[in-house]
Structures are given as C-alpha cells and as structure tokens.
Enzyme design. Structure first.
Site, PDB file in Angstrom:
ATOM      1  N   THR D  50       0.826  -1.203   0.000  1.00  0.00           N
ATOM      2  CA  THR D  50       0.000   0.000   0.000  1.00  0.00           C
ATOM      3  C   THR D  50       0.869   1.264   0.000  1.00  0.00           C
ATOM      4  O   THR D  50       0.419   2.333  -0.402  1.00  0.00           O
ATOM      5  CB  THR D  50      -0.935  -0.017   1.225  1.00  0.00           C
ATOM      6  OG1 THR D  50      -1.752  -1.189   1.158  1.00  0.00           O
ATOM      7  CG2 THR D  50      -1.825   1.201   1.280  1.00  0.00           C
ATOM      8  N   TYR D 138       5.353 -12.039   4.928  1.00  0.00           N
ATOM      9  CA  TYR D 138       4.277 -11.281   4.272  1.00  0.00           C
ATOM     10  C   TYR D 138       3.696 -12.217   3.214  1.00  0.00           C
ATOM     11  O   TYR D 138       4.322 -12.456   2.187  1.00  0.00           O
ATOM     12  CB  TYR D 138       4.916 -10.053   3.631  1.00  0.00           C
ATOM     13  CG  TYR D 138       4.009  -8.974   3.081  1.00  0.00           C
ATOM     14  CD1 TYR D 138       2.631  -9.069   3.072  1.00  0.00           C
ATOM     15  CD2 TYR D 138       4.581  -7.804   2.569  1.00  0.00           C
ATOM     16  CE1 TYR D 138       1.844  -8.047   2.571  1.00  0.00           C
ATOM     17  CE2 TYR D 138       3.793  -6.768   2.071  1.00  0.00           C
ATOM     18  CZ  TYR D 138       2.439  -6.903   2.063  1.00  0.00           C
ATOM     19  OH  TYR D 138       1.656  -5.882   1.549  1.00  0.00           O
ATOM     20  N   LYS D 166       2.177 -11.505   8.375  1.00  0.00           N
ATOM     21  CA  LYS D 166       1.206 -10.547   7.862  1.00  0.00           C
ATOM     22  C   LYS D 166       0.499 -11.257   6.719  1.00  0.00           C
ATOM     23  O   LYS D 166       1.090 -11.499   5.663  1.00  0.00           O
ATOM     24  CB  LYS D 166       1.905  -9.273   7.377  1.00  0.00           C
ATOM     25  CG  LYS D 166       0.945  -8.102   7.177  1.00  0.00           C
ATOM     26  CD  LYS D 166       0.700  -7.850   5.711  1.00  0.00           C
ATOM     27  CE  LYS D 166      -0.429  -6.873   5.498  1.00  0.00           C
ATOM     28  NZ  LYS D 166      -0.504  -6.353   4.162  1.00  0.00           N
ATOM     29  N   VAL D 218      -3.539  -5.088   9.501  1.00  0.00           N
ATOM     30  CA  VAL D 218      -2.767  -4.142   8.691  1.00  0.00           C
ATOM     31  C   VAL D 218      -3.706  -3.649   7.594  1.00  0.00           C
ATOM     32  O   VAL D 218      -3.699  -4.172   6.486  1.00  0.00           O
ATOM     33  CB  VAL D 218      -1.523  -4.832   8.098  1.00  0.00           C
ATOM     34  CG1 VAL D 218      -0.658  -3.825   7.348  1.00  0.00           C
ATOM     35  CG2 VAL D 218      -0.703  -5.506   9.196  1.00  0.00           C
TER      36      VAL D 218
END
Lengths: 319, 319, 319, 319
Positions: D50, D138, D166, D218
């Site tokens: 992002t 991730y 994540k 997140v």
C-alpha cells in the site's frame, strides 16, 4: 469405418448448426459435413468443444452425432467427443457414441473436480476398457483446468490405452518433447508406439506442428475453410514448407474473424463460435448463425467484420 | 556496437557463473562469452531470467554486464535485461546498463503490482524516453503474471517505442498473429514496422518460429550448445526445414537435462538453471555449477543425468 | 416442504455413500440423513460437490436425491444441486429435481466453457424461468473457474432470480461487501431483498460468517459432526461469540482429517471426501467409506489418522 | 522502539505521498504519520504494498522509511517492508532498513522466480540470520504468486525464524487452521510459539480475524480512518462483538471507494491506492493525491465518489 492406420490429416471439429429454438438443424449439419468432406478433410470430430458439446443436452448430442455419421457415410472416419465431468458419466456417453456409429472416442481429463494425475490415468484406462473403440485424449486445459503431462500421455500410449492425442493445450514445446520421445518426426514408425496419432488443435501454427512431426490437425476454423487446411497439409506432406507457411498465413488472417465480438461484451469462446457460424451462414452452408444459449449473439457490425475477413481470404459471402 | 538492422539470429541469455560465495565468477563468464561467440551466435542477452538476474544484487548485475560487454568486445551486440518491478526502478537499471555499454535494453511489464495494459504501455514509453537505446519488450507471463497482447505490442512497435519483442510467453498462436499483422514472413520488410525484431524464447520449437517468420531465438540451453542453435538457424535461413527440424530434435533431447531435479524437491527454474550450469561445468566452460541462493543445488545423481544428456547429444563432458 | 422464509442454519452437503460397485447405498444414505436431522440441522443439500455429484450418473443422482427426500420426510427442506456445464443441461437436472421433490435448486455458473458475466446472468435467469423452485447460486470458483461478482449476485437477488447464495469462493471480503450492500447484519430485513439467504461454504470460519450476518452454513464436515455445527450456530444466534469460536476451533481440529491423504499421492478433493466418508464409516453411520472412481482410496494409515481426529474431537469410532 | 511483546493492534501500511515529480513528499508523510498515531494505531508498516514500495527507487524508499521513523519518534514501532525478488536483494534492503531505524522487517517469498517451498524456507532463514531484527513473513499471493502454507509458517515460527505473519492471502480458513495449531484464540500463550504475532491484511473482515484469535490488522484503508479500526480493535478486545461488527460494516462501506476507478480503464491496485490517497488529500492530511507512475490517476468523477464515501462514513472532506 475403422481406423486401421494412425489417424492423420485434417479432422475438423464439426460445428453444430442450431435453429431458432436451439435444436440441432440436421439439414444444415448434413450440408456442413458435405462441405467438409468435399473440402478434402481426412476425418470429422463431432461433439468437440467447437461443436458446442458443453451446451447440448444428451438428446441433442445424439442427434448431432447421428447426423454426422449418416452424412459422412463412411467416406471419412468420425470421432466423437464424450465430454463430461468424470469417468462414469463419460462412459455413458461413450456407449452411446459407439451405438451411434462413432469410429473413435475423444475424452478429456475429469473436470469440475480436482483430480490427481494418477486418478486421471485410471480415468482413461477405465474408459478404454468400457468401450472397445480407439480412444483419443483431449488435452484442453482452458476448459478442464488441468494439463496432461508428456509422461502421462506417453505412459497411456505405451500401454495401449490411447490411440492418439488431440492437443489443444497450446504447449507446443511439450508437444515437441512428446513427439521426440516417440521417435521424432522421421522415427515414429520405429518408435515405442508406431500407431499413436498426434493431432494438434493449435490452428494458427499447423505448419509448425506438421514440421515437428504431428500427424494432423483439428482446426475450428477448418469448418469455414476446410480446403485451405487440406492444401496446407498437402504442402507439408510434400515438404514444401514455404507454401505451407503461406497457406497458414492466409488462414491466420481469416481467423482474425474471432475478434469480431469484443471481449468486454461477450465470452471469448462465444465470439469465436459465433464468428465461425456466422461465416458458415454467409457462405451458404448453414441456415442460421445462432450459438447455443447463454452465449450472446454477434452484433450486425461483428457479422460485417466476419464477411470482410471471408472476402479477404478469397471466400466471398453468398448472402 | 550499434544495432543498425533488426536483431536476428541466435542470441543466448548468458548464464551468470557464480563462485562459492555467490559472487560473479568473471573468469568463467568471460570463457562462457567466448564459448558462445565461438559457437557463432549473433548476439548476447545478459541479465535475463536465465542469467538469474532476479537473484543478483545491483553490484553483481553490474559486474556481470561489464564482463559480458568486455568479453564480447564488439564482436556481437549485447542486450541487457533491466528487470525490476516498475518504471522508476527499471529506469535506473536502464541508465546503468547504458553506462556499462549495453547495445539494447530488454524490459518486462511491471510485476508484483497489478497493472492495466494502458499502464503497461505508459511504462514502456517512459522507459524508451528515459534512455536512448533500442528497447525490447520481454513477454514472460510465467514470471510477471501478465501477457502482452498482440495489439499492445503492435501499437508500441508502430509508434517506435519498441525495437523488438523477446517472446517467452509460449503463446505461439499469438506470436503468429503478430507476425502476420506485421506483414507476414515474407512481407515484413514492406510492413508497418520493417525494423521490428521478433525473437522467440521457445527454445524447443525454434524451427517452427523461424518458419513462421521470427527473426531469431533466445535459447537458454543455447548456453550449452550455441553451435547447435546456429546450425538450426542457418538451415532455416537456407530453407532446409528438414535439416532444421533434425537439429531441433537433437536439441530437444539435450534439453531433457532440465528434468534432472525432480519438481517435488526443488523449484522448476532451479532445476533448469542448475542443469544448464552443471552442463557448462562438465564441458569445462565454467568453474562452478552453483546457482544463486535460495535455489537448491542439483544432486550428484542429477548431474550424472546431465552428463548422460550431453553425451547423447554429442557433447561429451571433459570432467 | 416449501421455503417460506429465508433459508438459514446448518445445511450440510450430504455425502453419497456408495457400495463396492459404485452404486448408491440407499440404506446408508437414509441412516446419514437421520444422523444429520437428529443432529439438528436446518436443511439438507443433496447433489452438491461434497455429494460427489460430478461423479454420479444421472440414474445415481436420481437415486440419491430420491433417497434424501424420502428420508428427510419433510422434517427439513432439501436443496438439490443441478450441476452441469450449461443452461440446457442444467435445466434438465432441474426438472428432474423438481419431480423428485426437491424444495430448492442450487446451480453454478457455466463451466468447461468460457462464459461472460452477462451470459452467466442469462443462465441463472433462464433456469429460474424454467423450473418454479427457489434458486440458489453456487459460487465455487475452484470447480467452475469463474467467480460470481458482488454486483452480479446483487442484481440477480434484486430482480428475484435468486433466493440465495451458497458461497464456496473463500472470498470472505467479497461476501462481507455483499451483506453490507444488502443492509448489513442487522438491517437485512429492511434492505433491498429481505428474503435473500446467504449461506457460506467456508466451514472453518463459520463463526466469522455468522458474525458478519450470513444466514447459515453448508459445511462438508457437518456430515461427520452435525451437532457441532448446530451448537456453533445456536451460540452465534444467542450472541455468545466466545462459545461459537470455541466450537469452531474444535471443528477446525476435526477438519484436519482431510490432510490424511497426502497431496502428492491423490487429489486434494479425494482426500477430503475420502476422510469424511471414512469418518462416517468409523462412526457407524455408513457401511462403506469408498469414494467414486477415479478417486483413489485412503490408505489404512490415513484412516487411522481420521480415527485419531475423531477421538480428539470427542467423537469416538465405533469400529 | 523494540518489539518486546508480540505485535498487536492496528498497524496500517503507511501510504507514501508523492509530489508532482514522483518524489516523496516528506511533509505530507509526516502529517500522515501524526494522523495515524493520533488515531491510536499500535504500529506502522512502512514500505508495504500500500506504500507503493514496488514503485519506489531505493532512494525514495530510504526517504520514506527515514521520514516515518522520525515522525513516529518512538511512539509506536515501525515495521519496514523489504520487498524484492530474492534473498540477496532483500538482504540489502533489510540492512538499509535496520540502519534507518526500523523495529522489524516484513519480507515476502521470492517472486519473479519459481521457487519451491523448501527454497522459500531457506530464504526466510537466511534473511533472519542476515539482520538481527524481528522478521515478519508477508503472505501476499496476489503479488508474489505463491502461497505460504500453514505448515511452512508453523515450521518457521517454531524454529524462531519468524516473529509473525502478515497474512494478505485472503485464505481465512488457512489462517484459522494456523491459529488453532498455535494453540487457539485462548491458548496461544501456552502454545508452541507464544510470542508469534498473527496480523491479517483482510481489512473487510477484521472482526472475524480477531474473533478467530488474530493479534491485529494491517488495513490499507486504515490510512484514511485509523480511529475507526482502533475502535473496532478495542471493541473486539472488550468482547463486544456486535459493536466490532458495526464498526467493521461502516469501514466496509467506506472501503467501497476503491470501486471509484472502473477496472476496465485502470489497474485494480491503481484504483485502490488512488482512492486512498484522494481521500487523504480530501481530508487535508496530504497535499497531493498522485500515485506513482505508471498508475493512471483517478478521474474527477471518481474523486467525487471518494468524497461521497467519506461523507457517508462520517469523515467529511475539508477541501
């Protein structure tokens, strides 16, 4: 007619003309078969993806196959697609196809389900045992979402399960590896499975597949221009690769008709099937260009583009 | 050396030999360049996927490119891969490549991100504007997970953004459509973009691509047998397609070395890159067959299979 | 029984017990229905993916549905999967299901074909018109390889085509967006389609789906432990989310039985279906744990793991 | 600040404001960090997807991270994405991030390459050994095109390689299985890896993830409404799941701003990132809504839709 030698040459997947109510237009289908046989094709593949088999009820499938067999009248062999999700359902189609006079069967890997290659091998073996007709594997990942590996096809070729492969995977490198493993373009007859037939469905690179050693081709747009594919095949057989490539280029330009229906407005296969049928109607071969529901029809503008492609390829519309 | 004419012929993606610490082994790389140029190749593609570019730090990329440019010494043009996620990062690699003496750049569509074709077009246009070197689009969906469409490539060819295409998409039908749109195998010089160069990365069907009108090939296994691909190319140029196909078949058999590392135990690209490097070590060209971390090394048994494939193709190991 | 209110609660996809010859074991199936209804479930989904519908011939499908309807005996509604490639074929299954007494139909998007969302909308609309039973859309991309978008489902809900959605897409974010668009967890009754029923097939996150406002769940492993899912559902209805989550965790541990058949040796769905059936056999509900051909059977070791999972979840095997 | 306990709570992936030339607008970024910390967030994730990390040169990445660390000023921990294709390149980013003051690192599996799970395990282990900071995996298949399996994550959690996960995979069932294997929502502290932190990136189902036992979230749109996610998190911590769900529903409606740029005209991620930045500009937090090249900008009409979504969620634009 029985397949006494490996199937070879041009074997179009025969379109299924429909009337306004979605029923098989048997008169048009008979004319289409004559159009193809007159064009010099070496076999016919009924009830394949291009035949809209996935859209046809069992009754319509039977009508279509019966019509193709009758119209072919033994002039060329008729292969029948037996397309369904898994073994038991496919076996039923296979029995029906045998009863209706098919000369060979064409089956995909299971779909809808997630199937392991070992299970797919069992699938083909049981089909072969269920119905005593030559069995072709139909490798079409875009429809069934799995790929038949070179090693699996080879295994099923060597143990006698498969009489051949109809490769619509687009994996030309894999196909080349298979052919080389089978002995290569010149050594197939002395290889492990001399009678195994390799047919490509990659209709835009047929010269290439024949150069690689494929036995033939199953071209969707061969419905529209069978004679063109036969010329291409004969040029390749004669070793005149420049001529084969020129003919292929003409057919590539003709094939651009499938762009007629823009992807944002209809399915990709709808536009391809719709343009083939529109072309056959424009050429006077079939009565009605309709595709099966729920496929959207081509717009009038798209049909004009199909007509332009026909004219460009030397096939002027008659209406 | 500048690219004054459309790039053509055999342009191998040069492997990057590494030492035990993962640093570029420049002596081995220099020998590899000589091996390729002595084999008759027409150009060199440094920092491509086969060069393990995605595994190399910027410093190692620079060392590799500098070494290839120096070793090539102007004998053949050097293309440099500029592989990174998006435009700004790719532009930095492009500037570095220009400074290090690359003759042309090779860039993919953006990856990691999800990018619209209109955005991809902007990406290539800005790259072309940023660095004044011929720019090749590298179509490699297996790595970047998007496909460059025929219409996008054609648009970027016609507006002068792209000097050529390196097609590793495996979509031979799409490539054929592009070539036909550009004028066809015999009409390219009179087509809309006469200087556009079409190179295939489909190393198992090079005869087919050349028959279709491609200008050349970027074969990973051309590191191992550059002379074989040159013979194939020359046969095709001479119109001896049977000879071209025979040479291709020999190379297909050689290529089977990539099966050495079974897929269940290592990555598919690891086994391919590992087998190419193992072969180069066995042939005495490079010192160490190691691939970059975290790729797993080939087992001793796999290296034996590579050696067997070399012997089978008439390239006996020297160690 | 008619669906007078939106369907809600626990609606297991009923396994189809088979005998050694692959025929439906109606005695076992009747016992399974009793096991489920006794467990407190709110409906039954016959002929879904977990029912191995894709493996069953039409005759076996009819036997299975007839048996489930008879065994349910009006105690809970019976939904029938009408799984086939396209509209005409699905319509035939729909008519049969209506004749056999199904209370509602569950249909997927077309598969095997490549179908545009506009075409998929037409597909559902024609099915709804063909047979006058509530129609549920079955969103299962892993099987049909397309996803029903939030906007498409909403459109078909608002125009009365769909009575509900069975969401096996795994796209929990998309499902949440749909529910919010329909009025949210507390505002559905005042929303645009107050009677629309949202059922999740994500059996490991049912507490989450109910918290989000889903009406119910279609859990494959609910065959094995229907009472567990009913307890989870009741806890959620009572707002006791900690209790719901604890029950879900126990069911997640039970679900780990699907790892029994390692992916490298059999299909992923084979191992899931095989472990459910093995569990039902171990619990004395069905006679035979066999899955339909060509799915490979679980090994004895895998069955032992299933038994261990049953014991761990407080469901001791009886054999 | 060091991560002395498992990371938990709301950890937004910080947008990277850019000026007209594409350079990092550090004043805006500082204001954004204050906006987030004032909103009550528990940590900051710089250089994530992002943050447009894939679009930023190394220099811009350093500027962004330096700015976030300085603006956070020890009030909350700062995680730094170290996003690149493979281990050696990621290690360089990791060293830089450590020098710039990051409290933890967030790394994906290798991408561009095809990497075996065993190789991916080696990748994370070497990263952990290379830089002594807590390492988060991730999991983002939409970007890297591979999925981290439950068993791989668990293995790397148990051997101390990973401090947390994540999860942006969207596989909520898999995440639930992981949490249950780690001891379940109430038993994590007594489980095999009590300090392992599970963060979800599924911003539309945060209530569900927290109910399942996740430690935090997140959320991309947490840039726009950090206080909303903090309220959601606090409600969940207090066991008020109805309140958590209501807050989540409001955020789902706000999230619909990402539909602003229709998919046919720009990339899906461009429209999401563009709408987040447009919202931040409308709220007066950042100066310029521009996304990095080659992403297309939102149209004025799309920005109006973003403004409408802000007003609907009780966040009126100030310009």
């Amino acid at each position: 007619m029985s397949l006494t030698a490996p199937l070879h040459g041009v074997v179009p997947p025969v379109c299924t003309p429909l009337d306004d109510r979605g029923e098989v237009d048997t008169a048009s289908l008979t004319r289409l078969v004559d159009h193809l046989v007159d064009g010099g094709v070496h076999g016919l593949f009924a009830l394949g993806s291009t035949s809209e088999v996935a859209y046809l009820t069992d009754a319509r499938r039977a009508t279509a196959l019966r019509t193709v067999v009758a119209a072919a009248a033994g002039r060329v062999p008729v292969l029948a697609g037996v397309i369904d999700t898994t073994t038991a359902r496919v076996s039923e189609h296979a029995r029906t196809a045998a009863e209706l006079g098919a000369d060979a069967l064409v089956a995909t890997a299971p779909f809808y389900t997630r199937t392991h290659p070992k299970e797919t091998a069992g699938h083909f073996r049981r089909l072969r045992a269920a119905v005593d007709l030559p069995l072709f594997a139909y490798d079409i990942p875009v429809a069934v979402h799995s790929k038949l590996s070179v090693s699996l096809v080879r295994e099923l070729a060597e143990d006698g399960t498969l009489a051949g492969l109809k490769d619509s995977s687009g994996d030309e490198g894999g196909l080349r590896r298979l052919i080389v493993e089978l002995g290569g373009r010149e050594g197939r007859a002395r290889g492990p499975v001399p009678h195994f037939s390799v047919l490509t469905g990659s209709e835009l690179t047929v010269d290439a597949a024949l150069l690689a050693g494929a036995d033939g081709v199953v071209p969707g747009i061969g419905n529209v221009d069978p004679a063109g594919y036969v010329r291409l095949y004969e040029a390749a057989r004669a070793g005149d690769w420049a001529l084969a490539a020129r003919e292929q280029e003409r057919l590539v330009e003709l094939f651009a008709m499938v762009d007629a229906g823009p992807e944002q407005d209809m399915g990709r296969s709808s536009s391809a099937l719709g343009s083939f049928k529109a072309a056959l109607r424009l050429l006077g071969v079939i009565e009605n260009g309709a595709t099966a529901f729920p496929q959207l029809p081509l717009s009038a503008e798209s049909v004009s583009l199909v007509a332009a492609r026909l004219r460009g390829a030397g096939l002027p519309p008659v209406r």
